[in-house]
Design an enzyme around this catalytic site. Structure first.
Site, PDB file in Angstrom:
ATOM      1  N   CYS A 112      -0.243  -1.915  -4.952  1.00  0.00           N
ATOM      2  CA  CYS A 112      -1.367  -2.785  -4.585  1.00  0.00           C
ATOM      3  C   CYS A 112      -1.823  -3.648  -5.773  1.00  0.00           C
ATOM      4  CB  CYS A 112      -2.499  -1.974  -3.985  1.00  0.00           C
ATOM      5  SG  CYS A 112      -3.676  -3.014  -3.059  1.00  0.00           S
ATOM      6  N   HIS A 205      -0.537   0.372   0.684  1.00  0.00           N
ATOM      7  CA  HIS A 205      -0.890   1.735   0.265  1.00  0.00           C
ATOM      8  C   HIS A 205      -0.210   2.761   1.158  1.00  0.00           C
ATOM      9  CE1 HIS A 205      -3.993   1.052  -2.825  1.00  0.00           C
ATOM     10  NE2 HIS A 205      -4.408   0.036  -2.101  1.00  0.00           N
ATOM     11  N   GLU A 207       0.653   5.545   0.308  1.00  0.00           N
ATOM     12  CA  GLU A 207       0.181   6.874  -0.101  1.00  0.00           C
ATOM     13  C   GLU A 207      -1.110   7.279   0.621  1.00  0.00           C
ATOM     14  OE1 GLU A 207      -2.338   4.247  -2.705  1.00  0.00           O
ATOM     15  OE2 GLU A 207      -0.336   4.193  -1.829  1.00  0.00           O
TER      16      GLU A 207
END
Length: 273
Positions: A112, A205, A207
């Site tokens: 990001c 993102h 994650e």
């Protein structure tokens, strides 16, 4: 197996450090490869959201990073995307880390804002303000079928996003040492890599946990800040309903491929030279 653990540094720039480190460690830990993690904090930045005792116990300072050797590195996002890079209080320290990683680390994964910072510092590529925040889960399309980073991926796959800025595809294509691996109609280039395989940039993102976007939405909503409902996330766009993850399998595959093909196998190739 008689194989030493892979040494991975995680430069955690997120304010919610415990949540971010848990998300990333969960993904790195779900592979057959043994990993040894060093969590890294910036020396010249005071964290307002994470207890000092936690940082002292589990993190090393950015200066200590240069005293160690690492096989892979992850540089997370940060909520500073609307600030010029040079005005971020730890920018000089981060540039030193990126320069170190370029020379000493087999592959660095930039996430990001970390991806935008890496593209700017290493290639001079500017970020651009979006008219509206890119907030939600968006489909991405593979731009290649040949790269091992996307091995096993569907032709179209979801990635959560939460950002006010973006990178133009034209700026990436103008760099002969960069390749776009995937992109989104709404968010532009989403996965980019360098030709030497030492840098991978992801603008979203993967994650994120299932509830991360919901937590961000309700945090801003409860503060009275202007915030739209994240797109393609809540069932029926109703924030009172429980969201579900549509990107979890993609996230595990992405981190597993990065760790295997861009870190572990690069070590093997280097040892054979």
């Amino acid at each position: 197996q008689d194989i030493r653990p892979l040494k991975i540094a995680v430069v955690n720039l997120m304010p919610t450090k415990i949540a971010t480190e848990t998300q990333i460690l969960r993904l790195l830990g779900n592979t057959p490869l043994q990993v040894e993690i060093s969590l890294v904090r910036m020396e010249n930045h005071v964290s307002k959201n994470t207890a000092y005792d936690h940082l002292e116990k589990f993190y090393i300072g950015s200066e200590q990073l240069f005293e160690k050797t690492f096989d892979g590195m992850i540089i997370t996002g940060a909520p500073v995307e609307q600030i010029p890079f040079e005005q971020v209080d730890y920018w000089e320290d981060l540039c030193r880390i990126m320069d170190y990683a370029k020379k000493k680390v087999f592959c660095t994964l930039y996430i990001c804002w970390g991806a935008q910072a890496g593209l700017y510092h290493l290639y001079g590529i500017q970020k651009h303000n979006l008219e509206h925040k890119l907030f939600g889960v968006f489909q991405n399309v593979r731009a290649t079928n040949a790269d091992p980073l996307l091995r096993g991926f569907d032709d179209s796959f979801p990635v959560p996003n939460s950002r006010h800025t973006s990178i133009n595809a034209e700026d990436i294509l103008a760099q002969k040492n960069l390749t776009i691996l995937a992109q989104s109609p709404q968010g532009g280039p989403s996965i980019i890599k360098s030709s030497d395989n030492r840098s991978v940039f992801i603008t979203g993102h993967l994650e994120y946990d299932t509830n991360t976007l919901a937590d961000e939405y309700w945090r801003d909503k409860n503060k009275g800040l202007p915030i739209d409902i994240p797109q393609n996330y809540f069932p029926g766009d109703d924030p009172m309903k429980i969201p579900s993850s549509t990107w979890r399998s993609t996230a595990h595959l992405f981190f597993s491929n990065w760790l295997n093909y861009y870190v572990y196998q690069e070590i093997g190739r280097a040892s054979c030279r």
